[in-house]
Motif scaffolding. Sequence first.
Motif, mmCIF file in Angstrom:
data_model
loop_
_atom_site.group_PDB
_atom_site.id
_atom_site.type_symbol
_atom_site.label_atom_id
_atom_site.label_comp_id
_atom_site.label_asym_id
_atom_site.label_seq_id
_atom_site.Cartn_x
_atom_site.Cartn_y
_atom_site.Cartn_z
ATOM 1 N N GLN A 83 2.433 2.789 -5.336
ATOM 2 C CA GLN A 83 3.489 3.759 -5.656
ATOM 3 C C GLN A 83 4.720 3.065 -6.214
ATOM 4 O OE1 GLN A 83 4.147 5.969 -2.063
ATOM 5 N NE2 GLN A 83 2.299 7.203 -2.296
ATOM 6 N N SER A 133 -3.890 -4.718 1.951
ATOM 7 C CA SER A 133 -4.878 -3.721 2.344
ATOM 8 C C SER A 133 -4.218 -2.608 3.146
ATOM 9 C CB SER A 133 -5.983 -4.369 3.178
ATOM 10 O OG SER A 133 -5.434 -4.919 4.359
ATOM 11 N N GLY A 134 -4.938 -1.518 3.316
ATOM 12 C CA GLY A 134 -4.480 -0.407 4.134
ATOM 13 C C GLY A 134 -3.330 0.360 3.511
ATOM 14 N N SER A 135 -2.400 0.797 4.354
ATOM 15 C CA SER A 135 -1.271 1.604 3.884
ATOM 16 C C SER A 135 -0.345 0.808 2.973
ATOM 17 C CB SER A 135 -0.485 2.162 5.067
ATOM 18 O OG SER A 135 0.098 1.117 5.823
ATOM 19 N N GLU A 136 -0.339 -0.513 3.131
ATOM 20 C CA GLU A 136 0.496 -1.349 2.269
ATOM 21 C C GLU A 136 0.032 -1.259 0.820
ATOM 22 O OE1 GLU A 136 3.300 -2.881 3.225
ATOM 23 O OE2 GLU A 136 2.943 -1.943 5.153
ATOM 24 N N THR A 137 -1.255 -1.072 0.617
ATOM 25 C CA THR A 137 -1.791 -0.926 -0.736
ATOM 26 C C THR A 137 -1.212 0.310 -1.408
ATOM 27 O OG1 THR A 137 -3.846 -1.940 -0.019
ATOM 28 C CG2 THR A 137 -3.914 -0.753 -2.083
ATOM 29 N N GLN A 138 -1.149 1.404 -0.671
ATOM 30 C CA GLN A 138 -0.597 2.645 -1.217
ATOM 31 C C GLN A 138 0.885 2.494 -1.528
ATOM 32 O OE1 GLN A 138 -1.568 5.516 1.753
ATOM 33 N NE2 GLN A 138 -3.687 5.763 1.050
ATOM 34 N N LYS A 139 1.636 1.862 -0.625
ATOM 35 C CA LYS A 139 3.070 1.658 -0.845
ATOM 36 C C LYS A 139 3.298 0.802 -2.097
ATOM 37 C CE LYS A 139 4.412 1.784 4.018
ATOM 38 N NZ LYS A 139 4.953 0.982 5.119
ATOM 39 N N ASN A 182 10.746 -5.114 3.393
ATOM 40 C CA ASN A 182 10.765 -4.804 4.812
ATOM 41 C C ASN A 182 12.209 -4.702 5.304
ATOM 42 O OD1 ASN A 182 11.679 -7.431 5.278
ATOM 43 N ND2 ASN A 182 9.644 -8.205 5.687
#
Length: 53
Positions: free
Chosen positions: A22, A13-19, A32
Motif C-alpha cells: 500500500q 511476510s504477513g500483514s507487513e507485506t500489505q502495508k 515503526n
Amino acid sequence: MKYPFHTVSKPVSGSETQKLAQAIQSGGHVANETALALMKQIAARRKSENASK
C-alpha cells in the motif's frame, strides 16, 4: 550509521507485506513508532537550533 557487511535482509511476510504494498502504490512510507519518535526529536532539535540563531 554503519552496518556490518554480513547483514542479510529478511523477507517481508504477513500483514507487513500489505502495508508495504500500500505504501509503494500510494507513494507513502512505512515506519515503526520508534523511528517516528526519533524523527520528531530530530525535527524539534533542528527547529530549536534554527530559532536560536
